[in-house]
Design a protein around this motif. Structure first.
Motif, PDB file in Angstrom:
ATOM      1  N   VAL A  40       0.902  -1.085  -0.072  1.00 42.00           N
ATOM      2  CA  VAL A  40       0.062  -0.001   0.115  1.00 42.00           C
ATOM      3  C   VAL A  40       1.021   1.113   0.029  1.00 42.00           C
ATOM      4  O   VAL A  40       2.037   1.281   0.750  1.00 42.00           O
ATOM      5  CB  VAL A  40      -0.867  -0.120   1.281  1.00 42.00           C
ATOM      6  CG1 VAL A  40      -1.857   1.453   1.178  1.00 42.00           C
ATOM      7  CG2 VAL A  40      -1.759  -1.126   1.275  1.00 42.00           C
ATOM      8  N   TYR A  41       0.482   2.303  -0.893  1.00 44.62           N
ATOM      9  CA  TYR A  41       1.510   3.331  -1.066  1.00 44.62           C
ATOM     10  C   TYR A  41       0.565   4.503  -0.801  1.00 44.62           C
ATOM     11  O   TYR A  41      -0.819   4.597  -1.056  1.00 44.62           O
ATOM     12  CB  TYR A  41       1.893   3.539  -2.610  1.00 44.62           C
ATOM     13  CG  TYR A  41       2.997   2.556  -2.926  1.00 44.62           C
ATOM     14  CD1 TYR A  41       4.144   2.726  -2.792  1.00 44.62           C
ATOM     15  CD2 TYR A  41       2.380   1.066  -3.399  1.00 44.62           C
ATOM     16  CE1 TYR A  41       5.224   1.559  -3.058  1.00 44.62           C
ATOM     17  CE2 TYR A  41       3.356   0.244  -3.663  1.00 44.62           C
ATOM     18  CZ  TYR A  41       4.722   0.303  -3.443  1.00 44.62           C
ATOM     19  OH  TYR A  41       5.737  -0.550  -3.860  1.00 44.62           O
ATOM     20  N   VAL A  42       1.204   5.680  -0.135  1.00 46.16           N
ATOM     21  CA  VAL A  42       0.389   6.795  -0.246  1.00 46.16           C
ATOM     22  C   VAL A  42       1.214   7.929  -0.967  1.00 46.16           C
ATOM     23  O   VAL A  42       2.441   8.065  -1.149  1.00 46.16           O
ATOM     24  CB  VAL A  42       0.477   7.596   1.216  1.00 46.16           C
ATOM     25  CG1 VAL A  42       1.892   7.733   1.913  1.00 46.16           C
ATOM     26  CG2 VAL A  42      -0.574   8.872   1.290  1.00 46.16           C
ATOM     27  N   ARG A  43       0.339   8.848  -1.820  1.00 47.57           N
ATOM     28  CA  ARG A  43       1.053   9.740  -2.553  1.00 47.57           C
ATOM     29  C   ARG A  43       1.163  10.977  -2.021  1.00 47.57           C
ATOM     30  O   ARG A  43       0.384  11.651  -1.104  1.00 47.57           O
ATOM     31  CB  ARG A  43       0.101  10.114  -3.849  1.00 47.57           C
ATOM     32  CG  ARG A  43      -0.096   9.033  -4.608  1.00 47.57           C
ATOM     33  CD  ARG A  43      -0.860   9.125  -6.000  1.00 47.57           C
ATOM     34  NE  ARG A  43      -0.810   8.075  -6.886  1.00 47.57           N
ATOM     35  CZ  ARG A  43      -1.937   7.438  -6.864  1.00 47.57           C
ATOM     36  NH1 ARG A  43      -3.212   7.425  -6.169  1.00 47.57           N
ATOM     37  NH2 ARG A  43      -1.944   6.317  -7.986  1.00 47.57           N
ATOM     38  N   THR A  44       2.354  11.694  -2.046  1.00 50.27           N
ATOM     39  CA  THR A  44       2.728  13.036  -1.372  1.00 50.27           C
ATOM     40  C   THR A  44       3.401  13.919  -2.466  1.00 50.27           C
ATOM     41  O   THR A  44       3.667  13.302  -3.292  1.00 50.27           O
ATOM     42  CB  THR A  44       3.720  12.750  -0.240  1.00 50.27           C
ATOM     43  OG1 THR A  44       4.920  12.314  -0.606  1.00 50.27           O
ATOM     44  CG2 THR A  44       2.980  11.747   0.531  1.00 50.27           C
ATOM     45  N   ALA A  45       3.750  15.123  -1.813  1.00 52.01           N
ATOM     46  CA  ALA A  45       4.330  15.910  -2.768  1.00 52.01           C
ATOM     47  C   ALA A  45       5.561  15.562  -3.384  1.00 52.01           C
ATOM     48  O   ALA A  45       6.181  15.727  -4.313  1.00 52.01           O
ATOM     49  CB  ALA A  45       4.333  17.338  -2.100  1.00 52.01           C
TER      50      ALA A  45
END
Length: 409
Positions: free
Chosen positions: A15-20
């Motif tokens: 599971v990945y989270v997208r950030t700046a």
């Protein structure tokens, strides 16, 4: 593979989270579908957002201490940075940044408010100290003492300053109270001593007053009581209970004496009033002797009156001069009649009678002139005196004229 705007799950369940800064692994999911995995990590994001919302509420709506707010914020910031959650983590970080500014503003505001409160407290305590120091020199013992106790209560209700400042002000405040207490104790110690001395003096005065209470030396004892009263007033006041007890005894002794004197004087006045009536009756009898027609009989009658007059005793002081003057007029008329009788047997008596008549006439005329002036001036006492004198001289003149007529006959 499943994907959402803020995260995705790959074929291996990562599971990945997208950030700046790009994607970051936040976990793995093997027990269900990718959608369920994303939903699970989104709930973790929502939980983190809820914690931030709660901190925002506490910072903005409660009196949460700055230190506690900063600790909670640092904890949440670490959670956001390392969050195993899927969502807009950057917005959470921005919210935390905003809270950081608010906490700093709150901290500055509290510092300013605290400084203002400290200044107000210092000013209030300075004012209390100044008033206490002024009261320390007061001799209004009750009022100043009550006010100092009220100042202590006010002091206790004020916040503390820094230790050094608070201790310095309290030392001055306490010292002022101590000075006042010392002065008050010294004053009342002196007052107690003076009252004890006054008690001793007044006990002696009471003893003297009680010793005099049975005296019948009315004039001397009344004067002695006046002197004792002067000494009583000069002695000052004893303690209240002693003062009241001693005064009751002092007044009681005076009352015994003056009541006895009053009773005696009342009895004496009644007796002297009766004596006055008796002497007035004798005067009517004596004045009936005039004019003299029989010298021998007149002298015998006056002797009887005089003997009874002396036996009667005293009359009221204010009545005595008038009574004596009336009797003296009769006595003088008889003496002058005796003189006239002798002169009639003297070859030179006629000449002397003529001269005496002339002198008496001049005296009567002079007294009549003075009497007229006294009446015109409204001088009642002088009128009474001149009337008595004129009556006496007129009697003498009448007698002289009668004697002169006898010479002519």
């Amino acid at each position: 593979m499943s994907s959402e705007p803020w995260g995705r799950v790959d074929e291996q369940g990562t599971v990945y989270v997208r950030t700046a800064d790009g994607e970051r692994v936040v976990g793995s999911w093997q027990a269900g579908s990718p959608e369920e995995a994303l939903a699970y990590f989104e709930r973790k994001y929502q939980g983190l957002a809820a914690e931030i919302a709660l901190l925002e509420h506490r910072v903005r709506k409660t009196d949460l201490a700055t230190k506690d707010a900063q600790t909670a914020l640092d904890h949440l910031r670490a959670q956001v940075v390392e969050a195993h959650a899927v969502g807009d983590l950057e917005s959470l970080a921005k919210r935390l940044d905003t809270l950081t500014g608010e906490i700093e503003t709150r901290q500055n505001e509290r510092k300013i408010a605290k400084a203002k409160a400290q200044d107000e407290t210092r000013a209030a305590k300075d004012k209390l100290v100044a008033e206490a120091e002024q009261l320390a020199e007061s001799t209004q013992w009750r009022e100043a003492g009550d006010r100092l106790r009220a100042l202590v209560d006010i002091w206790k209700g004020l916040p503390r300053l820094d230790r050094k400042s608070d201790d310095e002000l309290w030392h001055r405040f306490s010292h002022a109270r101590s000075v006042f207490s010392k002065h008050r104790k010294a004053h009342f110690a002196t007052l107690d001593s003076e009252r004890e001395q006054a008690r001793a003096v007044k006990e002696k005065l009471v003893a003297q007053a009680e010793a005099l209470s049975s005296s019948t030396e009315w004039g001397d004892t009344a004067a002695a009581y006046r002197d004792l009263m002067t000494s009583w007033k000069a002695a000052g006041r004893a303690q209240r209970d002693a003062e009241e007890e001693l005064w009751a005894r002092f007044r009681g002794a005076q009352d015994v004496f003056f009541q006895a004197r009053s009773a005696t004087f009342s009895e004496r006045d009644a007796e002297q009033g009766e004596n006055q009536k008796l002497k007035e009756a004798l005067l009517v009898e004596a004045e009936a002797i005039l004019p003299i027609t029989d010298l021998k009989a007149a002298k015998a009658a006056l002797r009887g009156v005089s003997e009874r007059w002396e036996a009667i005793g005293h009359v009221p002081r204010d009545a005595k001069p008038k009574l004596d003057a009336r009797l003296n007029t009769v006595e003088r008329a008889i003496r002058e009649a005796e003189e006239a009788e002798w002169q009639r047997s003297n070859p030179e008596a006629r000449a002397r009678a003529t001269g005496m008549t002339s002198l008496l006439q001049s005296a009567v005329d002079k007294l009549q002139g003075e009497l007229d002036k006294a009446r015109a001036a409204g001088n009642a006492s002088k009128v009474a005196k001149l009337e008595n004198e004129l009556a006496g001289r007129q009697l003498l003149l009448d007698q002289a004229l009668k004697s002169l007529e006898e010479f002519s006959g």
